[in-house]
Design an enzyme around this catalytic site. Structure first.
Site, PDB file in Angstrom:
ATOM      1  N   LEU A 186      21.074  19.733 -16.470  1.00  7.95           N
ATOM      2  CA  LEU A 186      19.679  20.078 -16.616  1.00  7.95           C
ATOM      3  C   LEU A 186      19.238  20.373 -18.180  1.00  7.95           C
ATOM      4  O   LEU A 186      18.301  20.049 -18.611  1.00  7.95           O
ATOM      5  CB  LEU A 186      19.593  21.500 -15.696  1.00  7.95           C
ATOM      6  CG  LEU A 186      18.144  21.790 -15.502  1.00  7.95           C
ATOM      7  CD1 LEU A 186      17.258  20.960 -14.592  1.00  7.95           C
ATOM      8  CD2 LEU A 186      18.239  23.428 -15.215  1.00  7.95           C
ATOM      9  N   ASP A 187      20.248  21.054 -18.727  1.00  6.03           N
ATOM     10  CA  ASP A 187      19.925  21.436 -20.348  1.00  6.03           C
ATOM     11  C   ASP A 187      20.836  20.403 -21.035  1.00  6.03           C
ATOM     12  O   ASP A 187      22.001  21.338 -21.605  1.00  6.03           O
ATOM     13  CB  ASP A 187      20.103  22.887 -20.463  1.00  6.03           C
ATOM     14  CG  ASP A 187      19.703  23.226 -21.831  1.00  6.03           C
ATOM     15  OD1 ASP A 187      19.102  22.611 -22.386  1.00  6.03           O
ATOM     16  OD2 ASP A 187      19.936  24.746 -22.219  1.00  6.03           O
ATOM     17  N   LYS A 188      20.819  19.326 -21.341  1.00 12.69           N
ATOM     18  CA  LYS A 188      21.758  18.442 -21.780  1.00 12.69           C
ATOM     19  C   LYS A 188      21.720  18.811 -23.172  1.00 12.69           C
ATOM     20  O   LYS A 188      23.097  18.643 -23.750  1.00 12.69           O
ATOM     21  CB  LYS A 188      21.284  17.053 -21.810  1.00 12.69           C
ATOM     22  CG  LYS A 188      21.063  16.339 -20.295  1.00 12.69           C
ATOM     23  CD  LYS A 188      20.354  15.188 -20.547  1.00 12.69           C
ATOM     24  CE  LYS A 188      20.564  14.535 -19.039  1.00 12.69           C
ATOM     25  NZ  LYS A 188      22.125  14.155 -18.660  1.00 12.69           N
ATOM     26  N   THR A 222      25.606  16.769 -20.480  1.00 14.12           N
ATOM     27  CA  THR A 222      26.791  16.176 -21.039  1.00 14.12           C
ATOM     28  C   THR A 222      26.359  15.741 -22.478  1.00 14.12           C
ATOM     29  O   THR A 222      25.257  15.052 -22.651  1.00 14.12           O
ATOM     30  CB  THR A 222      27.664  14.994 -20.381  1.00 14.12           C
ATOM     31  OG1 THR A 222      27.884  15.225 -19.021  1.00 14.12           O
ATOM     32  CG2 THR A 222      28.491  14.098 -21.013  1.00 14.12           C
ATOM     33  N   ASN A 229      19.570   9.504 -10.147  1.00 12.99           N
ATOM     34  CA  ASN A 229      19.470   9.507 -11.678  1.00 12.99           C
ATOM     35  C   ASN A 229      20.307   8.686 -12.472  1.00 12.99           C
ATOM     36  O   ASN A 229      21.499   8.390 -11.727  1.00 12.99           O
ATOM     37  CB  ASN A 229      19.445  11.018 -12.500  1.00 12.99           C
ATOM     38  CG  ASN A 229      20.875  11.176 -12.961  1.00 12.99           C
ATOM     39  OD1 ASN A 229      21.426  10.700 -13.884  1.00 12.99           O
ATOM     40  ND2 ASN A 229      21.633  11.799 -11.989  1.00 12.99           N
ATOM     41  N   GLY A 274      22.149   8.299 -18.213  1.00 10.86           N
ATOM     42  CA  GLY A 274      23.252   7.746 -19.033  1.00 10.86           C
ATOM     43  C   GLY A 274      23.375   8.649 -20.335  1.00 10.86           C
ATOM     44  O   GLY A 274      23.251   8.030 -21.479  1.00 10.86           O
ATOM     45  N   PHE A 275      23.797   9.645 -19.880  1.00  9.28           N
ATOM     46  CA  PHE A 275      23.976  10.572 -21.233  1.00  9.28           C
ATOM     47  C   PHE A 275      23.166  10.899 -22.282  1.00  9.28           C
ATOM     48  O   PHE A 275      23.451  10.518 -23.395  1.00  9.28           O
ATOM     49  CB  PHE A 275      25.491  10.384 -21.656  1.00  9.28           C
ATOM     50  CG  PHE A 275      26.571  10.764 -20.927  1.00  9.28           C
ATOM     51  CD1 PHE A 275      26.409  11.350 -19.652  1.00  9.28           C
ATOM     52  CD2 PHE A 275      27.814  10.175 -20.993  1.00  9.28           C
ATOM     53  CE1 PHE A 275      27.480  11.630 -18.599  1.00  9.28           C
ATOM     54  CE2 PHE A 275      29.123  10.457 -20.215  1.00  9.28           C
ATOM     55  CZ  PHE A 275      28.888  11.043 -19.044  1.00  9.28           C
ATOM     56  N   ASN A 316      33.741  15.290 -18.753  1.00 10.86           N
ATOM     57  CA  ASN A 316      33.141  14.498 -17.754  1.00 10.86           C
ATOM     58  C   ASN A 316      33.606  12.717 -17.675  1.00 10.86           C
ATOM     59  O   ASN A 316      33.389  12.080 -18.847  1.00 10.86           O
ATOM     60  CB  ASN A 316      31.678  14.232 -17.966  1.00 10.86           C
ATOM     61  CG  ASN A 316      30.830  13.616 -16.736  1.00 10.86           C
ATOM     62  OD1 ASN A 316      31.417  12.923 -15.906  1.00 10.86           O
ATOM     63  ND2 ASN A 316      29.417  13.952 -16.993  1.00 10.86           N
ATOM     64  N   LYS A 357      35.586  17.097 -14.566  1.00  8.91           N
ATOM     65  CA  LYS A 357      34.760  16.962 -13.558  1.00  8.91           C
ATOM     66  C   LYS A 357      35.155  15.448 -12.979  1.00  8.91           C
ATOM     67  O   LYS A 357      34.986  14.544 -13.430  1.00  8.91           O
ATOM     68  CB  LYS A 357      33.267  17.119 -14.296  1.00  8.91           C
ATOM     69  CG  LYS A 357      32.207  17.255 -13.020  1.00  8.91           C
ATOM     70  CD  LYS A 357      30.894  17.493 -13.669  1.00  8.91           C
ATOM     71  CE  LYS A 357      29.676  17.847 -12.457  1.00  8.91           C
ATOM     72  NZ  LYS A 357      28.607  18.034 -12.920  1.00  8.91           N
ATOM     73  N   ASN A 371      30.861  15.472  -9.245  1.00  5.24           N
ATOM     74  CA  ASN A 371      29.730  14.791  -9.496  1.00  5.24           C
ATOM     75  C   ASN A 371      28.787  14.031  -8.527  1.00  5.24           C
ATOM     76  O   ASN A 371      28.958  14.255  -7.349  1.00  5.24           O
ATOM     77  CB  ASN A 371      30.051  13.719 -10.679  1.00  5.24           C
ATOM     78  CG  ASN A 371      29.344  13.617 -11.970  1.00  5.24           C
ATOM     79  OD1 ASN A 371      27.964  13.720 -11.744  1.00  5.24           O
ATOM     80  ND2 ASN A 371      29.575  13.580 -13.028  1.00  5.24           N
ATOM     81  N   THR A 372      27.918  13.311  -8.910  1.00  9.33           N
ATOM     82  CA  THR A 372      26.955  12.598  -8.274  1.00  9.33           C
ATOM     83  C   THR A 372      27.615  11.420  -7.387  1.00  9.33           C
ATOM     84  O   THR A 372      28.625  11.043  -7.809  1.00  9.33           O
ATOM     85  CB  THR A 372      25.796  12.045  -8.730  1.00  9.33           C
ATOM     86  OG1 THR A 372      26.006  11.329  -9.792  1.00  9.33           O
ATOM     87  CG2 THR A 372      24.773  13.198  -9.279  1.00  9.33           C
TER      88      THR A 372
END
Length: 341
Positions: A64-66, A86, A111, A114-115, A172, A217, A246-247
Site C-alpha cells: 500500500l505504501d511502497k 516492496t 495487481n 512489478g515492484f 519478499n 514472505k 503473498n498474492t
C-alpha cells in the site's frame, strides 16, 4: 464521514489512481488532525514478539505504501505496525499500465505492479524524515533487470541501507510480478539465498549492536510438501519469522468474473482459504521458534481472529482495508483481543 461515502467516490477513479489519492488523503487528514473522521480508536492489545513491542496485533501489509510516503497518516489510523515497500535497490517504474484491477463483486484485487518504487535510497531518506517511533517493517526485493544470479546482492544492499531504520526486515521472494522471483522459494536457490542473507544479517547485527528481525514472505501457491520444505529451511537458517502469504496466481475462485483473466497476483476474499491452509501448515512446522504473521483475505474481524486461531501471532490487512475501510483495524483488533478474555 462514513468510509462508504469516500469509497463510492474513490471507486469511480481508475484503480491505481484511487490508490494514490487515498494515500494523499490519509496523509492530509493526519496533518490536519482529522483522522478521527474516518477511523475508530483501536483498543490496546500489546504483545511482544521478536523483541518488538507491538501496541496491537493488526498491521498494514506491504504494497500500500511502497515508498514510505504516508507512515504517520497510516499510523494515525490505529495500525499496530506498518510494513512499507516492496523496495528495490534502484528506482523502477514497474510493469506497464493498467496493472491493478478491482473486482468488487468478490471483494478482490488483481495487481501486476512489478515492484514500482523510488528505490531504497529515497525510501531511507523518507523514513529518516518521518522520525517514526512506532513499529516499522521494511519489505525488500530485487530489481526486475537484476540477473537471478545477482539476486542476493539486491537483497543485501537493501538490508544494509535500512537495517538501522527498520523494526524488522521482510524479504519478499513470493511476488508473482517479478519474473523468476518465486524460484527462490525452492531447492538450492532457497538455501543459497537464506545462507547469504543470514551471513549479512549477522554482520549487520554486530556492526549496529542490535538485532533487527529478519522475516521471509512466502506465496500461497505451493503444495503441502513444498510448504513443509520451506518451513524447515527457515528454521534451519534461523530466520526470525515468516509472513503467510503473498498474492496468488490461481483464478479458480474467480471463474466467470470480469478481469479474472488478467495476469498478476490476486488478493482479497478469494485468497483467504488458500492462504489459511498454508498458514496452518507453516505454523504447525515453525511455532514457537519463528514468529508468524498471517495476511490474505481478511475482510471481516472474524477473519483476523481465524488467522490467530490457525497459528498467526500477528495479522496484516491490505484488500480488506480498501474494501471495508479503517474501521476494520479496530474491529479486527477487538476480535483478537476478545480471544484472550
Amino acid at each position: 464521514m462514513k468510509y462508504q461515502t469516500l469509497q463510492d467516490i474513490l471507486f469511480r477513479l481508475p484503480t491505481e489512481t484511487s490508490h494514490y489519492v487515498s494515500l494523499h488523503s490519509i496523509a492530509l487528514l493526519q496533518q490536519l488532525r482529522l483522522t478521527s473522521l474516518i477511523a475508530k480508536g483501536v483498543p490496546a492489545d500489546p504483545v511482544t514478539l521478536m523483541g518488538i513491542d507491538f501496541p496491537n496485533r493488526v498491521g498494514l501489509a506491504a504494497g500500500l505504501d511502497k515508498d514510505a510516503k504516508c507512515i504517520a497518516g497510516l499510523d494515525a489510523l490505529g495500525f499496530g505496525f506498518i510494513e512499507v515497500g516492496t523496495v528495490t535497490p534502484k528506482p523502477q517504474r514497474g510493469n506497464p499500465k493498467p496493472r491493478m484491477f478491482r473486482i468488487p463483486s468478490r471483494q478482490a484485487i488483481i495487481n501486476r505492479m512489478g515492484f514500482n518504487n523510488d528505490g531504497v535510497e529515497e525510501m531511507s531518506k523518507r523514513i529518516q524524515r518521518a522520525n517514526f517511533s512506532g513499529v516499522l517493517g521494511v519489505n525488500i526485493g530485487k530489481n526486475a533487470k537484476t540477473a537471478n544470479e545477482d539476486t542476493l546482492s539486491d537483497y543485501t544492499l537493501c538490508m544494509r541501507k535500512v537495517y538501522d531504520q527498520a523494526s524488522y526486515i521482510a524479504v519478499n521472494i513470493s511476488s508473482p510480478n517479478t519474473q523468476g522471483l518465486r524460484a527462490f522459494q525452492h531447492g538450492d536457490e532457497l538455501a543459497k539465498l537464506l545462507e547469504g542473507l543470514r551471513l549479512v544479517h549477522r554482520e549487520l547485527q554486530q556492526t549496529h549492536q542490535k538485532h533487527v528481525p529478519l522475516l521471509v514472505k512466502i506465496a500461497p501457491d505451493m503444495d503441502d510438501e513444498e510448504i513443509q520444505t520451506i518451513s524447515r529451511r527457515l528454521l534451519e537458517f534461523e530466520i526470525d519469522g515468516v509472513i503467510v502469504s503473498n498474492t496468488t496466481v490461481s483464478r479458480s475462485a474467480l471463474l466467470g468474473e470480469k478481469h479474472s483473466a488478467e495476469k498478476g497476483g490476486l488478493s482479497g476474499d478469494p485468497l483467504r482459504n488458500q492462504s489459511n491452509h498454508v498458514l496452518a501448515m507453516v505454523a504447525s512446522e515453525v511455532k514457537p521458534k519463528l514468529a508468524v504473521i498471517g495476511v490474505g483475505g481478511i475482510m471481516l474481524p472474524e477473519h483476523a481472529a481465524q488467522k490467530i486461531e490457525l497459528g498467526a501471532d500477528l495479522v496484516q490487512l491490505y484488500s480488506g482495508f480498501i474494501y471495508s475501510g479503517p474501521d476494520l483495524i479496530a474491529e479486527s483488533s477487538e476480535a483478537i483481543r476478545k480471544m484472550w478474555v
